[in-house]
Motif scaffolding. Sequence first.
Motif, short mmCIF file in Angstrom:
data_model
loop_
_atom_site.label_atom_id
_atom_site.label_comp_id
_atom_site.label_asym_id
_atom_site.label_seq_id
_atom_site.Cartn_x
_atom_site.Cartn_y
_atom_site.Cartn_z
N LEU A 248 -14.65 12.27 0.26
CA LEU A 248 -13.85 11.05 0.42
C LEU A 248 -13.80 10.35 -0.92
N THR A 249 -12.60 10.15 -1.48
CA THR A 249 -12.44 9.53 -2.78
C THR A 249 -11.57 8.29 -2.64
N ARG A 250 -12.07 7.15 -3.10
CA ARG A 250 -11.29 5.92 -3.04
C ARG A 250 -10.17 5.95 -4.06
N GLU A 251 -8.98 5.60 -3.62
CA GLU A 251 -7.81 5.44 -4.50
C GLU A 251 -7.15 4.13 -4.12
N ASP A 252 -7.55 3.06 -4.79
CA ASP A 252 -7.04 1.72 -4.48
C ASP A 252 -7.32 1.38 -3.02
N SER A 253 -6.28 1.24 -2.19
CA SER A 253 -6.47 0.87 -0.78
C SER A 253 -6.48 2.08 0.15
N LEU A 254 -6.62 3.26 -0.43
CA LEU A 254 -6.64 4.49 0.36
C LEU A 254 -7.88 5.30 0.01
N ALA A 255 -8.24 6.21 0.92
CA ALA A 255 -9.27 7.20 0.65
C ALA A 255 -8.63 8.57 0.84
N VAL A 256 -8.78 9.42 -0.15
CA VAL A 256 -8.26 10.79 -0.05
C VAL A 256 -9.36 11.66 0.54
N PHE A 257 -9.08 12.28 1.68
CA PHE A 257 -10.06 13.12 2.37
C PHE A 257 -9.75 14.58 2.09
N ARG A 258 -10.70 15.26 1.48
CA ARG A 258 -10.54 16.68 1.17
C ARG A 258 -11.59 17.48 1.94
N ARG A 259 -11.13 18.60 2.51
CA ARG A 259 -12.02 19.46 3.28
C ARG A 259 -11.66 20.91 3.03
N THR A 260 -12.67 21.74 2.89
CA THR A 260 -12.45 23.16 2.61
C THR A 260 -11.50 23.78 3.64
N GLY A 261 -10.43 24.42 3.14
CA GLY A 261 -9.49 25.11 4.01
C GLY A 261 -8.45 24.23 4.66
N GLN A 262 -8.41 22.93 4.31
CA GLN A 262 -7.44 22.01 4.91
C GLN A 262 -6.69 21.26 3.82
N ASP A 263 -5.51 20.79 4.18
CA ASP A 263 -4.73 19.97 3.26
C ASP A 263 -5.39 18.61 3.08
N ASP A 264 -5.17 18.01 1.91
CA ASP A 264 -5.69 16.67 1.65
C ASP A 264 -5.00 15.66 2.57
N ARG A 265 -5.75 14.64 2.95
CA ARG A 265 -5.19 13.58 3.80
C ARG A 265 -5.49 12.22 3.17
N ALA A 266 -4.54 11.31 3.28
CA ALA A 266 -4.73 9.93 2.81
C ALA A 266 -5.06 9.05 4.00
N LEU A 267 -6.19 8.36 3.92
CA LEU A 267 -6.66 7.51 5.01
C LEU A 267 -6.81 6.07 4.50
N PRO A 268 -6.59 5.09 5.36
CA PRO A 268 -6.69 3.69 4.91
C PRO A 268 -8.13 3.31 4.57
N LEU A 269 -8.30 2.64 3.44
CA LEU A 269 -9.61 2.13 3.04
C LEU A 269 -9.37 0.82 2.29
N VAL A 270 -8.96 -0.19 3.04
CA VAL A 270 -8.58 -1.47 2.46
C VAL A 270 -9.81 -2.36 2.31
N ARG A 271 -9.91 -3.02 1.18
CA ARG A 271 -10.99 -3.99 1.00
C ARG A 271 -10.62 -5.26 1.76
N ARG A 272 -11.46 -5.64 2.69
CA ARG A 272 -11.15 -6.73 3.60
C ARG A 272 -11.48 -8.09 2.99
N PRO A 273 -10.77 -9.13 3.47
CA PRO A 273 -11.13 -10.49 3.02
C PRO A 273 -12.53 -10.86 3.49
N LEU A 274 -13.13 -11.82 2.81
CA LEU A 274 -14.48 -12.26 3.15
C LEU A 274 -14.56 -12.72 4.60
#
Length: 338
Positions: A248-274
């Motif tokens: 799982l790699t953070r890319e701004d407000s997304l996380a790129v999920f990589r898994r052996t034998g599968q295509d990469d997926r972009a998942l939400p990873l937003v930094r929330r307000p306090l």
Amino acid sequence: MIGLWDTTGNEVVKALAAERRSAGGVASGMALTLIVVVDEKRVREAEAAATIAAAAHPCRLVVVVRSEIERDRNRLDAEIVVGGRLGPCEAVVTRMYGRLSLHAESVVMPLLVPDVPVVTWWHGEPPAEIATDFLGVVADRRITDSAQAADPVEALRQRARDYAPGDTDLAWTRITPWRTLVAGAFDTTSAQVTEATIVAPPTDPTAALMAGWLSSRLGITPRRVDSNEFPRMREVQLSCANGDQLTLTREDSLAVFRRTGQDDRALPLVRRPLGDELAEELRRLDADQVYAEALGATVGLRGLEQRPAQRVHVWKDPATAQRAEAGVTAHVGTSGEG
């Protein structure tokens, strides 16, 4: 808003009751009392966060600002806001000067909503020992933020040494999206994780707690890779016994999920307000055992969740401590002359 200058605790209680009556019951149905210990410059920030949290958890907000402890004359100023800009939240902002600031409980205790939980939140550098602050001892839940400390990782170690069930830290809250994504990666596999690597800045408390969580859940010791490429935790890598690699790699407000034998997926990873982070911690008012286990694994202390939940207040006069420290410094400076 009602402003009371150079007033007394009794007058504050009377003014709050009068304002609630004039508001026509806007502030009824309080779910909890939220005490916020904060510096003057961050009062509005705390109010804004509490307003967001109060949308889900209507509360009475009691803000405590301590100033000028060594001032000769005690003074109490207060602002009272019911409804209005705070929505379903009502607030009493108290500014205490002089020795009164060391006895904030004398003003705060009459303002607590009867028969509901009390939560104390330090919006600033966390205290070294919560037991020295009566506002923490009286609370059912205590929220700190190790990221506000000069050394966030050392602050986490202190939180573990000082831990009692009911404590939590917003650094833990901030990794909830990470933990959700990591746990979700195992919905379709039961492969055992054999290794883990976390890429983050060396002073990032969220990375330290993520390592502790993985250790307590999986029984492994994650490897830390220090990197200042990103200001917060950048990546979590997991190696499985079946040869699969999950990343799982953070890319701004997304996380790129990589898994052996599968295509990469972009998942939400937003930094929330306090306010959203605060609201999450107000959802539960019992002890967070998972946090206790993760914190213990982070610093190598076990059994935190088995400690007594009740604290005994330890009186400490910071003004006296400061004078004693100044005296020692002066003595050392004098003895080194000549």
